[in-house]
Write a protein that holds these residues in place. Structure first.
Motif, mmCIF file in Angstrom:
data_model
loop_
_atom_site.group_PDB
_atom_site.id
_atom_site.type_symbol
_atom_site.label_atom_id
_atom_site.label_comp_id
_atom_site.label_asym_id
_atom_site.label_seq_id
_atom_site.Cartn_x
_atom_site.Cartn_y
_atom_site.Cartn_z
ATOM 1 N N LEU A 138 0.839 -1.203 0.000
ATOM 2 C CA LEU A 138 0.000 0.000 0.000
ATOM 3 C C LEU A 138 0.873 1.251 0.000
ATOM 4 O O LEU A 138 0.581 2.218 -0.711
ATOM 5 C CB LEU A 138 -0.945 -0.006 1.203
ATOM 6 N N GLY A 139 1.959 1.220 0.761
ATOM 7 C CA GLY A 139 2.895 2.338 0.793
ATOM 8 C C GLY A 139 3.579 2.569 -0.546
ATOM 9 O O GLY A 139 3.957 3.688 -0.881
ATOM 10 N N ALA A 140 3.723 1.485 -1.323
ATOM 11 C CA ALA A 140 4.344 1.583 -2.645
ATOM 12 C C ALA A 140 3.352 2.020 -3.714
ATOM 13 O O ALA A 140 3.714 2.151 -4.886
ATOM 14 C CB ALA A 140 4.961 0.237 -3.029
ATOM 15 N N GLY A 141 2.092 2.225 -3.306
ATOM 16 C CA GLY A 141 1.109 2.722 -4.258
ATOM 17 C C GLY A 141 0.063 1.720 -4.715
ATOM 18 O O GLY A 141 -0.745 2.035 -5.592
ATOM 19 N N ALA A 142 0.054 0.520 -4.146
ATOM 20 C CA ALA A 142 -0.964 -0.456 -4.535
ATOM 21 C C ALA A 142 -2.341 0.076 -4.157
ATOM 22 O O ALA A 142 -2.523 0.645 -3.090
ATOM 23 C CB ALA A 142 -0.712 -1.800 -3.853
ATOM 24 N N ASP A 143 -3.296 -0.114 -5.034
ATOM 25 C CA ASP A 143 -4.667 0.336 -4.827
ATOM 26 C C ASP A 143 -5.405 -0.742 -4.037
ATOM 27 O O ASP A 143 -5.513 -1.883 -4.491
ATOM 28 C CB ASP A 143 -5.340 0.545 -6.181
ATOM 29 N N PRO A 144 -5.941 -0.425 -2.839
ATOM 30 C CA PRO A 144 -6.581 -1.437 -2.000
ATOM 31 C C PRO A 144 -7.857 -2.031 -2.594
ATOM 32 O O PRO A 144 -8.336 -3.052 -2.123
ATOM 33 C CB PRO A 144 -6.892 -0.685 -0.709
ATOM 34 N N GLY A 145 -8.387 -1.434 -3.638
ATOM 35 C CA GLY A 145 -9.606 -1.943 -4.251
ATOM 36 C C GLY A 145 -9.422 -2.520 -5.638
ATOM 37 O O GLY A 145 -10.371 -3.015 -6.237
ATOM 38 N N PHE A 146 -8.195 -2.481 -6.138
ATOM 39 C CA PHE A 146 -7.942 -2.939 -7.503
ATOM 40 C C PHE A 146 -7.758 -4.452 -7.527
ATOM 41 O O PHE A 146 -6.947 -4.996 -6.776
ATOM 42 C CB PHE A 146 -6.697 -2.241 -8.062
ATOM 43 N N PRO A 147 -8.505 -5.159 -8.384
ATOM 44 C CA PRO A 147 -8.394 -6.621 -8.423
ATOM 45 C C PRO A 147 -7.151 -7.105 -9.156
ATOM 46 O O PRO A 147 -6.555 -6.380 -9.949
ATOM 47 C CB PRO A 147 -9.654 -7.036 -9.182
ATOM 48 N N ASP A 148 -6.809 -8.366 -8.872
ATOM 49 C CA ASP A 148 -5.695 -8.986 -9.590
ATOM 50 C C ASP A 148 -6.179 -9.448 -10.972
ATOM 51 O O ASP A 148 -7.325 -9.187 -11.360
ATOM 52 C CB ASP A 148 -5.092 -10.135 -8.779
ATOM 53 N N SER A 149 -5.352 -10.165 -11.701
ATOM 54 C CA SER A 149 -5.697 -10.579 -13.061
ATOM 55 C C SER A 149 -6.871 -11.554 -13.108
ATOM 56 O O SER A 149 -7.494 -11.719 -14.151
ATOM 57 C CB SER A 149 -4.472 -11.195 -13.749
ATOM 58 N N GLN A 150 -7.198 -12.184 -11.993
ATOM 59 C CA GLN A 150 -8.341 -13.094 -11.921
ATOM 60 C C GLN A 150 -9.625 -12.378 -11.495
ATOM 61 O O GLN A 150 -10.680 -12.999 -11.423
ATOM 62 C CB GLN A 150 -8.052 -14.234 -10.929
ATOM 63 N N GLY A 151 -9.507 -11.111 -11.145
ATOM 64 C CA GLY A 151 -10.660 -10.340 -10.719
ATOM 65 C C GLY A 151 -10.872 -10.329 -9.217
ATOM 66 O O GLY A 151 -11.836 -9.760 -8.718
ATOM 67 N N THR A 152 -9.966 -10.949 -8.472
ATOM 68 C CA THR A 152 -10.092 -11.021 -7.021
ATOM 69 C C THR A 152 -9.582 -9.742 -6.385
ATOM 70 O O THR A 152 -8.482 -9.289 -6.679
ATOM 71 C CB THR A 152 -9.293 -12.222 -6.465
ATOM 72 N N THR A 153 -10.385 -9.170 -5.495
ATOM 73 C CA THR A 153 -9.951 -7.981 -4.774
ATOM 74 C C THR A 153 -9.159 -8.394 -3.532
ATOM 75 O O THR A 153 -9.381 -9.475 -2.977
ATOM 76 C CB THR A 153 -11.147 -7.111 -4.337
ATOM 77 N N PRO A 154 -8.255 -7.550 -3.070
ATOM 78 C CA PRO A 154 -7.501 -7.860 -1.858
ATOM 79 C C PRO A 154 -8.413 -8.082 -0.647
ATOM 80 O O PRO A 154 -8.173 -8.979 0.163
ATOM 81 C CB PRO A 154 -6.618 -6.625 -1.656
ATOM 82 N N LEU A 155 -9.481 -7.298 -0.538
ATOM 83 C CA LEU A 155 -10.389 -7.421 0.600
ATOM 84 C C LEU A 155 -11.084 -8.783 0.607
ATOM 85 O O LEU A 155 -11.225 -9.420 1.648
ATOM 86 C CB LEU A 155 -11.421 -6.288 0.562
ATOM 87 N N TYR A 156 -11.496 -9.249 -0.551
ATOM 88 C CA TYR A 156 -12.133 -10.557 -0.653
ATOM 89 C C TYR A 156 -11.142 -11.658 -0.265
ATOM 90 O O TYR A 156 -11.486 -12.570 0.487
ATOM 91 C CB TYR A 156 -12.665 -10.787 -2.072
ATOM 92 N N ALA A 157 -9.926 -11.571 -0.761
ATOM 93 C CA ALA A 157 -8.909 -12.579 -0.443
ATOM 94 C C ALA A 157 -8.655 -12.645 1.055
ATOM 95 O O ALA A 157 -8.557 -13.730 1.637
ATOM 96 C CB ALA A 157 -7.608 -12.274 -1.193
#
Length: 146
Positions: free
Chosen positions: A29-48
């Motif tokens: 997150l500190g490096a700029g990752a978006d907490p709501g952006f899904p991975d290539s499979q469509g999975t969000t970090p919150l769901y994981a």
């Protein structure tokens, strides 16, 4: 941020969230990752994080701006973080999501799927059903005593 880097960070963030790596999630997150952006499979970090009951990671993602009611996956493959936490019986994760404003009555799959309470009941988690039912009461009734 370039799209390629955004996708790379998203994949790493979902993986770290899935394994409950709170420190790594914070770094990403500190490096700029978006907490709501899904991975290539469509999975969000919150769901994981919710599937695995990683409440500290859920708390971190929510504080970073993840939408507690966002759907994960493509098509009908996953759903909301609250539904996932309810199905797996992760009480602490359910509480974190509810505290952040997740809607306990929201049906996943764009309204056509199950509610968190239905998932909790199907998963055999009466304590989660009770948490969700308590959260679903109108505020005026929740504090009223008879």
């Amino acid at each position: 941020m370039k799209q390629r880097m955004r996708k790379k960070l998203a994949g790493r963030l979902v993986e770290a969230a899935m394994f409950g790596e709170t420190g790594r999630v914070g770094e990403l997150l500190g490096a700029g990752a978006d907490p709501g952006f899904p991975d290539s499979q469509g999975t969000t970090p919150l769901y994981a994080a919710a599937v695995h009951g990683a409440a500290p990671v859920i708390r971190l993602l929510l504080r970073a701006g993840a939408d507690p009611d966002a759907e994960s996956g493509t098509g009908l493959s996953e759903g909301t973080a609250l539904c996932a936490a309810a199905w797996w019986g992760h009480a602490e994760a359910v509480l974190e999501l509810l505290d952040a404003g997740a809607d306990p009555g929201r049906r996943e799959d764009a309204g056509a799927g199950r509610s968190p309470r239905e998932w909790a009941a199907a998963g055999g988690h009466p304590e989660i059903v009770a948490l969700l039912e308590g959260a679903a009461r109108p505020p005026a009734e929740a504090g009223r005593t008879t």
